[in-house]
Motif scaffolding. Structure first.
Motif: not given
Length: 298
Positions: A22, A27, A31, A34-35, A96, A293-298
């Motif tokens: 994990t 990555v 992703q 996006y980052d 996104t 998928n894209i893990v969106e972050k605050e």
């Protein structure tokens, strides 16, 4: 008891291996994109171009991406064109967006066209994932003024309208529909592009901020906009019609310093752009993005 201890030990080892897998899970390319966008556009606002090293970072990531990284391929139903379709529909996959940037994919079937349009105060990265397309792009000639002399000559455009010089930086086309304002632009790009090719980058005032895409084969274009369009903030997508540079009298081809903007051999590199409404022939429909998928972050 001995067997139970062994089983417990093996269970712990298996759990540790899963945790390591994990932690070391690869990555995805999208992703990473996006980052990087979050970092690159974090301190940028409208009209602000990211630093050169940040631009290169995004370009390098996009250059390394393929259609497989975002789950698109040429045999998708979006690329099928009905015989009755004069203007093929274009599909947009939304990945996104936020107030700083947006990421999406345009899917153009053969002969699909995204008409000439602008990107106000934006830095835009476009990566052709597959296919062949023709790109034509312009930038404004800000240091050029048309003559405001009342006696300036007029000429006939291809549509039969009369072209007359207007205020500095613009001219007026006088036709059946009344006067129309136009602005001088210089041709920046006018070429065919075939994947794989480098990412195209346009800037607020350079790089071909106004461009037109015409698909020769089925094409997929991964787009990054920073910042995205926003009507309330004045970043409206404006469409244009071109008029030949030669439609104007010779006296109109003057720069603010009094020098001619181009000699006779270079007139093909300039055009007058007229603002128009979104063409009725343009149909862009949204579809669900089914890639990684894209893990969106605050």
């Amino acid at each position: 008891m001995f067997m139970n201890n062994i089983q417990m030990g093996m269970g712990n080892m298996s759990s540790e291996r899963k945790k390591r897998r994990t932690r070391h899970k690869k990555v995805t390319a999208v992703q990473k994109l996006y980052d990087a966008c979050r970092d690159v556009f974090a301190d940028c606002g409208p009209g602000v171009v990211p630093p050169a090293d940040a631009v290169q970072r995004l370009k390098d990531i996009l250059n390394g991406m393929t259609e497989h990284d975002v789950g698109v391929q040429p045999n998708m139903p979006f690329f099928k064109v009905e015989e009755t379709e004069e203007f093929p529909k274009i599909t947009y996959l939304h990945l996104t967006d936020c107030d700083k940037f947006s990421i999406g994919i345009f899917l153009l079937p053969p002969s699909g066209v995204i008409p000439l349009h602008n990107h106000p105060q934006m830095t835009v990265f476009s990566k052709l994932l597959f296919g062949t397309m023709h790109i034509k792009a312009y930038d404004w000639v800000d240091d050029v003024a048309s003559s405001s002399t009342p006696e300036a000559e007029s000429s006939e455009s291809e549509t039969g309208t009369s072209v007359i010089s207007g205020e500095a930086g613009t001219s007026v086309i006088s036709g059946e529909a009344g006067p129309v304002s136009v602005r001088l632009a210089k041709l920046k790009v006018n070429s065919d592009f075939a994947a794989p090719c480098d990412t195209s980058i346009l800037y607020p005032t350079d790089g071909g901020n106004m461009h037109c895409f015409r698909a020769i084969t089925s094409c997929a274009v991964l787009d990054v906009l920073g910042p995205p369009y926003c009507d309330p903030e004045g970043r409206h997508c404006q469409y244009y019609r071109t008029h030949p540079f030669t439609n104007f009298a010779a006296d109109d081809k003057q720069g603010t310093d009094g020098k001619r903007v181009a000699d006779d051999e270079k007139t093909k590199d300039y055009a007058w752009l007229e603002e128009i409404d979104k063409p009725a022939s343009l149909s862009v429909v949204g579809a669900l993005y089914n890639g990684p998928n894209i893990v969106e972050k605050e």
